[in-house]
Design an enzyme around this catalytic site. Structure first.
Site, short mmCIF file in Angstrom:
data_model
loop_
_atom_site.label_atom_id
_atom_site.label_comp_id
_atom_site.label_asym_id
_atom_site.label_seq_id
_atom_site.Cartn_x
_atom_site.Cartn_y
_atom_site.Cartn_z
N VAL B 15 -68.23 -46.39 50.45
CA VAL B 15 -69.61 -46.59 50.88
C VAL B 15 -70.10 -45.39 51.69
O VAL B 15 -71.20 -44.87 51.46
CB VAL B 15 -69.75 -47.90 51.70
N GLY B 189 -59.00 -53.92 40.82
CA GLY B 189 -59.59 -53.48 42.09
C GLY B 189 -60.69 -54.39 42.61
O GLY B 189 -61.38 -54.05 43.57
N LYS B 207 -70.54 -63.74 56.10
CA LYS B 207 -71.88 -63.41 55.62
C LYS B 207 -72.84 -64.58 55.88
O LYS B 207 -73.98 -64.39 56.30
CB LYS B 207 -71.83 -63.09 54.12
#
Lengths: 440, 440
Positions: B15, B189, B207
């Site tokens: 990221v 992955g 979240k």
């Protein structure tokens, strides 16, 4: 606490009254969110005497919305009158000229005069906000202008007109004709008495013009949009689509192509498995393809008093909370002049429904013309007439039957020329139905 | 043009590197959007020598992210280190203490310390932005905090973990076991070597805690969340769901009920026709039910370098464009203390799969116990054993067979007590499988 934001609402139809109600209902929450009170202080409408179910006497009344826009009691003018000229335009221009923020749901006004109004807003240092102008309650303007700031958008497509989606959904689910569904939609209040604006794609085009500007950072270019409506769609097309794994939706599509920005509104075959194909009834949906986020889809109500008011109030809350942003995401002088991609250069898959004479060699003749034009066919579907007409030894009646072709990517101009040749060959008995395919 | 916004990126994984690349690639567009240049000036990571495919020598390097957070060369610290304690927390706290804006993707940190960090940000007059912390590239934080400002939210539910949705999608489409799909997800992955955090629902819960606060204007209350993962879901449950018109998704659900705010994470039966049921693979989706907008659904990538970076860059662009907003939509002191709705008081439909002995009277015994508890059944599905075991004259083998019940709305506590009674009656040979149903 800071000074209240004083809101004037011009236009007290369904959306306007819903805005008045929401601002009252959410008074405390909005004050907490915005750091200051948000209050309606003035309203305007043509008819003061009408009973709207709310006591409006606490607000200053203006018969003339332009007077409201100039009033010293208003900081933010909410224009919900509608129309691209007349009182709506005069109200917005008067508000901006007197240094007031403007929130509007008026897609026609923006599609036609958006650039000039944005410039006026920038010069006055005020907001021109229009979340409610496109896709009703879906926060697509905020998504494009703010949430996707790090993205280069390659394509945007959406169901932007609930009336058309309602009609197409019912045609598909119940096998009804366009005219029958339209009549029902009118009876239920989903379609206007004069439905042209919705069903011929102009409403979608206005919204698309706004979204294209936001998505690509270009000046609004509504005249460049290729527009086709849904009135030519038949139950047969919907059945064929179903058999071939598609649904038919009226889409607005904006795409960056090799030749420029392509903007088009037309009935579209979308794969049944796509998110947009699931959207039935009056619901709207927009999908954005962009380099960083890949694919983002927003689904929600595209019209209606409360959902549209939800978008209007979000804009008002932004006005109350933060300094104005550039209406189209960047200053008008930094919007690019759009390079128009002509529709003849469009490339994509096509659904082509020919009405051919049911006799030997017709399918071969059509396929040969396609091959000569180097249009590759993904599938051919021929339906034999089920009628009781006399048939030759091969079961052919000579009567008109549908022959459906699905092409791989081909150029619009090539497809049209080839269909002209096929017609000149005398192979078809009616003009062809051509529906573009849009894939995820 | 105004002063550039100087960005320091702490954490150079997938990221972080994507953020660095996007800020370079979109330099001109971002300057136009924000009215000022946005530039990376400093970076921090543990390993300076690693080849990341970009020349990082133009940026100031910090081995210690806390040093970066305190650096005079940085206005906005992007924290992409991860973890709810240690260097991530120290970096964010140091940044806020030195009056710097913070952008973070760190859901664990926010779920645990969000309130205190928001207070620190408010006191410093800086931004604490976290669009990337929930649902990756989907702009759900902005939608809840800004776009729905005029709405009272009644419910929010979503697929917030791509790993779980990938596993459930493959189990459904290919009839595979949870363990087989998990292994594949790890190989590709999509799942960590230790998958507990994802598959047992804790990631979704972090979240959800953030989204609940934004949706209801309440203080984050992660401890209140009822959490169940997907490891108990079997291919049989997915087949049964399919037969009954449902799909199974791991949902995070936050709902305002009579008893308070209910927050729960569990495998959930959703109607196949719902928008959320269409979401397959690693994609995320969130649906919000609210009074004005009715229903809004956002679908997009929930993870991955570029999509997550898209959200990070949107936050950076907001920091560059406008004064900071309250991190949770309103000042910390105006967030409500959430009234927790206990899970025992949950009311909803249930899928109950019992493993019963295939002998006379068992289904009747189960149905009687349900009736005594006033739990109404929408359907009962009994599958006879297809095995070659010896059968009585009625075709019953006495072997364990599934008996599936779908209930109308019932209270969690009543359902659990009734299942205990059924077990005590000796009617079942295994503990029951219970999956809650969530309807649109």
């Amino acid at each position: 606490m800071s000074q209240p934001l004083r809101v004037g609402v011009a236009g007290l139809g369904t959306v306007g009254m819903s805005v008045v109600r929401i601002l009252a209902r959410q008074e405390n929450a909005l004050a907490a969110r915005c750091g200051r009170p948000v209050r309606v202080t003035a309203v305007s409408s043509r008819d003061r005497s009408r009973d709207r179910g709310i006591d409006l006497r606490r607000y200053a009344w203006f018969d003339d919305p332009v007077e409201l826009a100039r009033s010293g009691e208003v900081d933010c003018v909410v224009e919900l009158i509608g129309g691209d000229e007349g009182p709506a335009r005069a109200t917005v221009e008067a508000a901006l000229a007197s240094g007031k923020h403007v929130v509007t749901a008026n897609k026609a006004l923006l599609a036609r005069h958006g650039l000039g109004l944005a410039r006026a807003a920038e010069e006055a240092g005020v907001a021109l906000a229009f979340e409610a102008s496109s896709a009703g309650g879906i926060p697509i303007v905020k998504a494009l202008r703010e949430a996707l700031a790090g993205n280069a958008v390659s394509r945007l497509y959406g169901i932007l007109n609930g009336t058309c989606n309602y009609i197409l959904s019912r045609m598909e689910l119940e096998g009804l004709s366009f005219q029958d569904c339209l009549k029902d939609a009118q009876r239920l209040g989903y379609a206007e008495a004069d439905p042209t604006f919705d069903v011929e794609g102009f409403d979608t085009a206005h919204k698309l013009a706004i979204l294209t500007s936001l998505a690509f950072g270009t000046e609004i270019d509504a005249e460049a949009i290729h527009v086709e409506g849904i009135s030519s769609i038949t139950p047969l097309d919907l059945r064929m689509a179903d058999e071939l794994g598609f649904r038919i939706k009226l889409l607005g599509v904006a795409e960056r192509t090799k030749t420029g920005i392509e903007q088009r509104v037309h009935p579209t075959m979308v794969p049944k498995s796509s998110a947009i194909a699931q959207v039935m009834g009056v619901t709207n949906a927009v999908t954005i393809d962009a380099d960083a986020v890949r694919e983002l889809t927003l689904i929600g109500p595209g019209a209606g008093g409360d959902p549209t008011a939800s978008a209007v109030v979000a804009d008002i809350a932004d006005v109350a909370s933060a300094p104005p942003r550039a209406p189209f995401g960047r200053p008008v002088d930094r919007l690019e002049k759009p390079q128009r991609a002509p529709m003849q250069r469009h490339e994509g898959g096509y659904y082509i429904r020919l009405t051919v004479h049911d006799r030997p060699g017709v399918a071969a003749g059509v396929a040969t013309r396609m091959a000569q034009a180097e249009i590759s066919l993904e599938s051919i579907l021929q339906k034999r007439a089920a009628s009781s007409a006399a048939k030759d030894p091969h079961g052919r009646s000579g009567a008109p039957v549908p022959l459906v072709l699905i092409t791989y990517a081909a150029a619009e101009a090539t497809v049209r020329e080839t269909l002209d040749r096929i017609a000149a060959d005398g192979l078809v008995s009616e003009p062809p139905q051509v529906i573009r395919i849009e894939r995820e």
